[in-house]
Every structure is written in C-alpha cells, then in structure tokens.
Scaffold this motif. Structure first.
Motif, PDB file in Angstrom:
ATOM      1  N   ILE A   1       0.846  -1.190   0.000  1.00  0.00           N
ATOM      2  CA  ILE A   1       0.000   0.000   0.000  1.00  0.00           C
ATOM      3  C   ILE A   1       0.882   1.240   0.000  1.00  0.00           C
ATOM      4  O   ILE A   1       1.883   1.323   0.709  1.00  0.00           O
ATOM      5  CB  ILE A   1      -0.971   0.005   1.198  1.00  0.00           C
ATOM      6  N   ARG A   2       0.501   2.201  -0.853  1.00  0.00           N
ATOM      7  CA  ARG A   2       1.268   3.426  -0.981  1.00  0.00           C
ATOM      8  C   ARG A   2       0.340   4.633  -0.879  1.00  0.00           C
ATOM      9  O   ARG A   2      -0.815   4.561  -1.312  1.00  0.00           O
ATOM     10  CB  ARG A   2       2.016   3.467  -2.323  1.00  0.00           C
ATOM     11  N   VAL A   3       0.858   5.702  -0.341  1.00  0.00           N
ATOM     12  CA  VAL A   3       0.112   6.956  -0.247  1.00  0.00           C
ATOM     13  C   VAL A   3       0.970   8.047  -0.875  1.00  0.00           C
ATOM     14  O   VAL A   3       2.132   8.235  -0.485  1.00  0.00           O
ATOM     15  CB  VAL A   3      -0.217   7.315   1.212  1.00  0.00           C
ATOM     16  N   ALA A   4       0.394   8.743  -1.868  1.00  0.00           N
ATOM     17  CA  ALA A   4       1.116   9.794  -2.592  1.00  0.00           C
ATOM     18  C   ALA A   4       2.433   9.269  -3.165  1.00  0.00           C
ATOM     19  O   ALA A   4       3.458   9.958  -3.141  1.00  0.00           O
ATOM     20  CB  ALA A   4       1.350  11.002  -1.692  1.00  0.00           C
ATOM     21  N   GLY A   5       2.392   8.019  -3.638  1.00  0.00           N
ATOM     22  CA  GLY A   5       3.554   7.442  -4.301  1.00  0.00           C
ATOM     23  C   GLY A   5       4.616   6.882  -3.387  1.00  0.00           C
ATOM     24  O   GLY A   5       5.636   6.367  -3.860  1.00  0.00           O
ATOM     25  N   LYS A   6       4.398   6.954  -2.075  1.00  0.00           N
ATOM     26  CA  LYS A   6       5.405   6.462  -1.133  1.00  0.00           C
ATOM     27  C   LYS A   6       4.853   5.310  -0.306  1.00  0.00           C
ATOM     28  O   LYS A   6       3.679   5.318   0.084  1.00  0.00           O
ATOM     29  CB  LYS A   6       5.850   7.587  -0.194  1.00  0.00           C
ATOM     30  N   GLY A   7       5.688   4.316  -0.034  1.00  0.00           N
ATOM     31  CA  GLY A   7       5.285   3.216   0.814  1.00  0.00           C
ATOM     32  C   GLY A   7       5.026   3.707   2.230  1.00  0.00           C
ATOM     33  O   GLY A   7       5.791   4.513   2.759  1.00  0.00           O
ATOM     34  N   ARG A   8       3.943   3.232   2.829  1.00  0.00           N
ATOM     35  CA  ARG A   8       3.563   3.695   4.164  1.00  0.00           C
ATOM     36  C   ARG A   8       3.390   2.512   5.106  1.00  0.00           C
ATOM     37  O   ARG A   8       2.904   1.448   4.713  1.00  0.00           O
ATOM     38  CB  ARG A   8       2.250   4.471   4.109  1.00  0.00           C
ATOM     39  N   THR A   9       3.777   2.727   6.365  1.00  0.00           N
ATOM     40  CA  THR A   9       3.508   1.728   7.393  1.00  0.00           C
ATOM     41  C   THR A   9       2.004   1.647   7.605  1.00  0.00           C
ATOM     42  O   THR A   9       1.319   2.684   7.670  1.00  0.00           O
ATOM     43  CB  THR A   9       4.193   2.111   8.711  1.00  0.00           C
ATOM     44  N   LEU A  10       1.491   0.455   7.725  1.00  0.00           N
ATOM     45  CA  LEU A  10       0.044   0.307   7.897  1.00  0.00           C
ATOM     46  C   LEU A  10      -0.405   0.938   9.203  1.00  0.00           C
ATOM     47  O   LEU A  10       0.258   0.799  10.236  1.00  0.00           O
ATOM     48  CB  LEU A  10      -0.338  -1.167   7.886  1.00  0.00           C
ATOM     49  N   PRO A  11      -1.548   1.638   9.174  1.00  0.00           N
ATOM     50  CA  PRO A  11      -2.072   2.216  10.409  1.00  0.00           C
ATOM     51  C   PRO A  11      -2.668   1.128  11.291  1.00  0.00           C
ATOM     52  O   PRO A  11      -2.963   0.023  10.830  1.00  0.00           O
ATOM     53  CB  PRO A  11      -3.156   3.177   9.907  1.00  0.00           C
ATOM     54  N   ASP A  12      -2.869   1.448  12.564  1.00  0.00           N
ATOM     55  CA  ASP A  12      -3.534   0.507  13.466  1.00  0.00           C
ATOM     56  C   ASP A  12      -5.046   0.517  13.247  1.00  0.00           C
ATOM     57  O   ASP A  12      -5.704  -0.497  13.449  1.00  0.00           O
ATOM     58  CB  ASP A  12      -3.231   0.870  14.924  1.00  0.00           C
ATOM     59  N   PHE A  13      -5.574   1.673  12.842  1.00  0.00           N
ATOM     60  CA  PHE A  13      -7.011   1.773  12.587  1.00  0.00           C
ATOM     61  C   PHE A  13      -7.270   2.825  11.516  1.00  0.00           C
ATOM     62  O   PHE A  13      -6.438   3.704  11.269  1.00  0.00           O
ATOM     63  CB  PHE A  13      -7.770   2.138  13.874  1.00  0.00           C
TER      64      PHE A  13
END
Length: 210
Positions: free
Chosen positions: A51-63
């Motif tokens: 999963i990516r946000v604005a083209g960058k890989g992101r750590t998954l949120p807890d919620f």
C-alpha cells in the motif's frame, strides 16, 4: 498507536474531521488524514508492503476511520477491503458501509430485526402513481437509494408534486431508482441518531431541524 482518516476533501471543509483530528491529538494518538485518491494498492504475496500513499510506501495504520459517506466508490471500497484483509481495524468496516449506502437494504435489515420502520416501497418503471397513493398515501417521502445529509430526500404532499418530481427525475436519468416512504408525523423536523459502542446504545439528544 496511529490511525488514518479517509477523507476526500480538504480537512478545512469538514468541521467533524477537524474535531476528530484535534481530539485524537489530545489523546496522544497519531492521526493522518488521507485522501483515498492518493492511495495505491497492489495485490500480491507480500501484502504487508503493498500500500502506498502519494507514491510512497507507508507503514500500515492501526485503525482507519472512513469518512467518504455516500460518495464511497468501488475504488474506495477496494481500499477498505484491502486494509481489512491486512488486519487493520476499520470504524466502520466495508460491510457496514455497503449496508448504509443502500437505503432500501438498510430498511430491509431493520425490518428483519423487528424494528419499527416506515412503510417503504421500491418503485418500478413505469411508475404507477395510483399504486403509490393506495399503498403509501400523502404526504410521502421520496428518496434516492443513495445519499447522505438529506441529499436526495423530498416531501410530496399531493399527486401534482409527486408527478412533477417523477417527471424531473425521468428527464435527469430515465432509469433512476427511488423509494417512497410513509410520512411519520411525530418525527417531522427531528434528527434522531443512535450510536452503538461495544454493544451499548448511546442516543444523543435529538435536534430540531429548520
């Protein structure tokens, strides 16, 4: 603990979203407002990195708290389902969103649960006005199947108003889908909301609408 709020518009356009951010920060929780249009998902064996946000890989949120309302598209639901499968807690989940997005389906579930609901009719084309009158009567509430914050809800007090509304709907979209509900006089001008938290019901004071 960190979370996301999925919201399509600038935060400043939503008082509720701003307040959520403020209250989370007061509790020492990290919160990020994410536009679902900035999210890309990849389905593969390595889902935890997909999963990516604005083209960058992101750590998954807890919620995640989805705040996309009746504008929840197939793309947004796909994101929500993907997050659910990765173990992220959603408030509310994709199944709940599907339920409330369809007003007729919501009524069916409430009726099945033996809760008192207004008599509701799904009209079919061509619409038989006399059939509506005999089974619902006037005044009648006309609703589109999808909508929120009162959008797509109309009050018809007589046959002329109903015919005018249906004609306008036909011009806009010939294959439109609407439901007709009986008018509940006691609830007119009132907004009743019930929240279920951990199996307990909370009913804020109802507001009189103007």
């Amino acid at each position: 603990m960190n979370g996301w709020i999925l919201y399509k518009n600038p935060v400043k356009e939503s008082y509720e979203t701003q307040k959520l951010v403020e209250e989370f920060e007061k509790q020492g929780l990290k919160i990020r407002v994410v536009n679902p249009q900035d999210v890309d998902i990849f389905v593969d064996r390595d889902d935890r990195k997909s999963i990516r946000v604005a083209g960058k890989g992101r750590t998954l949120p807890d919620f995640v708290i989805p705040r996309t309302g009746s504008g929840t598209t197939y793309f947004i639901k796909a994101i929500l389902r993907h997050l659910e499968r990765l173990g992220v807690i959603l408030i509310n989940g994709s199944a709940s969103i599907d339920t409330v997005k369809d007003k007729l389906y919501t009524q069916q579930i409430l009726g099945e649960s033996n809760l008192p609901v207004p008599k509701t009719l799904l009209v079919k084309h061509p619409i038989n006005v006399e059939f509506v009158e005999n089974n619902i009567g006037y005044p009648a509430i006309i609703k589109t199947l999808s909508g929120s914050f009162g959008a797509g809800v109309f009050l018809c007090e007589n046959r002329k108003q109903l015919q005018q509304l249906l004609k306008m709907a036909e011009i806009t979209k010939p294959s439109y889908n609407i439901i007709v509900q009986e008018f509940i006089k006691d609830s007119w001008g009132k907004d009743l909301r019930v929240f279920i938290l951990n199996g307990k019901r909370y009913s804020p004071p109802s507001n009189n609408s103007t």
